[in-house]
Design an enzyme around this catalytic site. Structure first.
Site, PDB file in Angstrom:
ATOM      1  CB  SER A 137      -0.726  -0.068   1.371  1.00  9.88           C
ATOM      2  OG  SER A 137      -1.304   1.286   1.686  1.00  9.88           O
ATOM      3  CE1 TYR A 150      -4.598  -1.793   5.102  1.00  9.42           C
ATOM      4  CE2 TYR A 150      -3.403   0.124   4.559  1.00  9.42           C
ATOM      5  CZ  TYR A 150      -4.315  -0.675   4.112  1.00  9.42           C
ATOM      6  OH  TYR A 150      -4.379  -0.965   2.782  1.00  9.42           O
TER       7      TYR A 150
HETATM    8  N1  NAD Z   1      -8.229   0.602  -2.343  1.00 10.46           N
HETATM    9  C1  NAD Z   1      -7.161   1.317  -2.213  1.00 10.46           C
HETATM   10  O1  NAD Z   1      -6.865   2.345  -2.537  1.00 10.46           O
HETATM   11  C2  NAD Z   1      -5.987   0.505  -1.480  1.00 10.46           C
HETATM   12  C3  NAD Z   1      -4.943   1.057  -1.174  1.00 10.46           C
HETATM   13  C4  NAD Z   1      -3.732   0.471  -0.286  1.00 10.46           C
HETATM   14  C5  NAD Z   1      -3.842  -0.818  -0.405  1.00 10.46           C
HETATM   15  N2  NAD Z   1      -4.964  -1.619  -0.704  1.00 10.46           N
HETATM   16  C6  NAD Z   1      -5.003  -3.170  -0.627  1.00 10.46           C
HETATM   17  O2  NAD Z   1      -5.712  -3.521  -1.580  1.00 10.46           O
HETATM   18  C7  NAD Z   1      -6.211  -4.877  -1.200  1.00 10.46           C
HETATM   19  C8  NAD Z   1      -7.636  -5.260  -1.588  1.00 10.46           C
HETATM   20  O3  NAD Z   1      -8.606  -4.222  -1.177  1.00 10.46           O
HETATM   21  P1  NAD Z   1      -9.610  -3.473  -1.620  1.00 10.46           P
HETATM   22  O4  NAD Z   1      -9.196  -1.870  -1.689  1.00 10.46           O
HETATM   23  O5  NAD Z   1      -9.953  -4.034  -3.011  1.00 10.46           O
HETATM   24  O6  NAD Z   1     -10.690  -3.511  -0.532  1.00 10.46           O
HETATM   25  P2  NAD Z   1     -12.087  -4.515  -0.349  1.00 10.46           P
HETATM   26  O7  NAD Z   1     -12.486  -4.185   0.936  1.00 10.46           O
HETATM   27  O8  NAD Z   1     -12.913  -3.804  -1.495  1.00 10.46           O
HETATM   28  O9  NAD Z   1     -11.548  -5.841  -0.711  1.00 10.46           O
HETATM   29  C9  NAD Z   1     -10.772  -6.486   0.319  1.00 10.46           C
HETATM   30  C10 NAD Z   1     -11.292  -7.781   0.386  1.00 10.46           C
HETATM   31  O10 NAD Z   1     -10.750  -8.769   1.230  1.00 10.46           O
HETATM   32  C11 NAD Z   1     -11.634  -9.585   2.086  1.00 10.46           C
HETATM   33  N3  NAD Z   1     -11.066  -9.940   3.483  1.00 10.46           N
HETATM   34  C12 NAD Z   1     -10.820  -9.196   4.438  1.00 10.46           C
HETATM   35  N4  NAD Z   1     -10.296  -9.925   5.571  1.00 10.46           N
HETATM   36  C13 NAD Z   1     -10.463 -11.086   4.887  1.00 10.46           C
HETATM   37  C14 NAD Z   1      -9.892 -12.385   5.658  1.00 10.46           C
HETATM   38  N5  NAD Z   1      -9.657 -12.418   6.972  1.00 10.46           N
HETATM   39  N6  NAD Z   1      -9.821 -13.527   4.652  1.00 10.46           N
HETATM   40  C15 NAD Z   1     -10.176 -13.523   3.527  1.00 10.46           C
HETATM   41  N7  NAD Z   1     -10.749 -12.333   2.973  1.00 10.46           N
HETATM   42  C16 NAD Z   1     -10.592 -11.388   3.717  1.00 10.46           C
HETATM   43  C17 NAD Z   1     -12.743  -8.772   2.156  1.00 10.46           C
HETATM   44  O11 NAD Z   1     -13.992  -9.612   2.423  1.00 10.46           O
HETATM   45  C18 NAD Z   1     -12.878  -8.114   0.942  1.00 10.46           C
HETATM   46  O12 NAD Z   1     -13.839  -8.921  -0.019  1.00 10.46           O
HETATM   47  C19 NAD Z   1      -6.089  -5.038   0.335  1.00 10.46           C
HETATM   48  O13 NAD Z   1      -4.959  -5.731   0.812  1.00 10.46           O
HETATM   49  C20 NAD Z   1      -5.789  -3.374   0.639  1.00 10.46           C
HETATM   50  O14 NAD Z   1      -5.204  -3.473   2.016  1.00 10.46           O
HETATM   51  C21 NAD Z   1      -6.230  -1.016  -1.206  1.00 10.46           C
END
Ligand code: NAD
Length: 249
Positions: A137, A150
């Protein structure tokens, strides 16, 4: 493009946001995919392709990870690509962060990534060209207040990824991180409700991307993951690719 015809892929966090967009992108490019997520109901919505299997999994549960990863590899007949997208975000003033919150964030993001990777590595090494795409991230490298746990989990994932990229390089394995930021998803839609009520927005640096019209759709990261996991990324390993529209430069 059909870069994944015949490729066998496991994606965690596949029910929402970037993970879901990646499931759809790799299916569209011909992959056979197992999508694993803690959220059962949402996964059902994207089931339907005969090349997609949906599984319920909490990636922080060692026993469940070992069972689901093993069953997924059997079902797919091996494993070419692992995408560790599952993750959670919670925030707090660090001096008020309960140990339970700290442990849950590290347990899901960092330890969960380790558990799934450990279970998948033998099959990925068997192919001689396995690829792991992990999720860092922008918070790992740029200051994001109230998100110490985080950010630490994501910094840990970056270091973990560099380590395994080197360790297994002679067996043909590539390991890379994407470092997203400012992407529309479940996490960013609920970020504000996970921050302290008296959040000081001045402590954040830039919050908006330099290009585009605000936050970008998850497909903008899914396309980069498809590149990294395909032959187009064949000379990329042990690094992270920031995908944030220039929010952090
Ligand atoms: N959206 C952003 O701008 C951003 C920025 C930095 C990092 N990320 C990273 O991207 C990745 C995807 O997240 P996103 O932004 O699409 O959010 P999101 O919440 O839409 O997707 C995350 C998914 O992970 C699943 N999840 C959560 N805990 C879990 C567990 N214990 N076991 C299995 N599944 C689990 C959730 O149910 C969800 O479907 C994450 O690792 C997040 O940290 C996203």
């Amino acid at each position: 493009m059909q870069r994944f015809t015949g490729k066998r892929v496991l994606i965690t966090g596949g029910a929402s946001g970037i993970g879901r967009a990646t499931v759809l992108r790799l299916l569209a490019e011909g992959a056979h995919v197992v999508a694993a997520d803690i959220a059962e109901t949402v996964l059902k919505e994207i089931a339907g392709s005969e090349r997609l299997t949906a599984r319920v999994l909490d990636i922080s549960d060692e026993e469940a990870v070992n069972a689901v990863v093993s069953e997924s590899i059997d079902r797919l007949g091996g494993l070419d690509v692992l995408v560790n997208a599952a993750g959670i975000l919670r925030g707090a003033h660090t001096h008020e962060c309960e140990l339970e919150m700290w442990n849950r964030i590290i347990g899901v993001n960092l330890t969960g990534t380790f558990l799934v990777t450990r279970a998948a590595l033998p099959a990925l090494l068997d192919t001689g060209h396995g690829v792991i795409v992990n999720f860092s991230s922008t918070s790992a490298s740029f200051a994001h207040p109230y998100m110490a746990a985080y950010s630490a989990s994501k910094g840990g994932i970056q270091s973990f990824t560099h380590s395994i990229a080197q360790e297994y390089s002679k067996q043909g394995l590539r390991a890379v991180c994407v470092a997203p930021g400012s992407i529309r998803s479940g996490i960013t839609e609920t970020t504000v409700q996970h921050l302290p009520e008296d959040v000081d927005w001045q402590l954040f640096g830039k919050l908006q991307p330099a290009i585009g019209e605000g936050f970008a759709p998850p497909e903008s990261v899914a396309g980069v993951i498809a590149m990294l996991a395909s032959e187009d990324g064949a000379f990329i390993t042990g690094t992270e690719i920031r995908v944030d529209g220039g929010t952090h430069q």
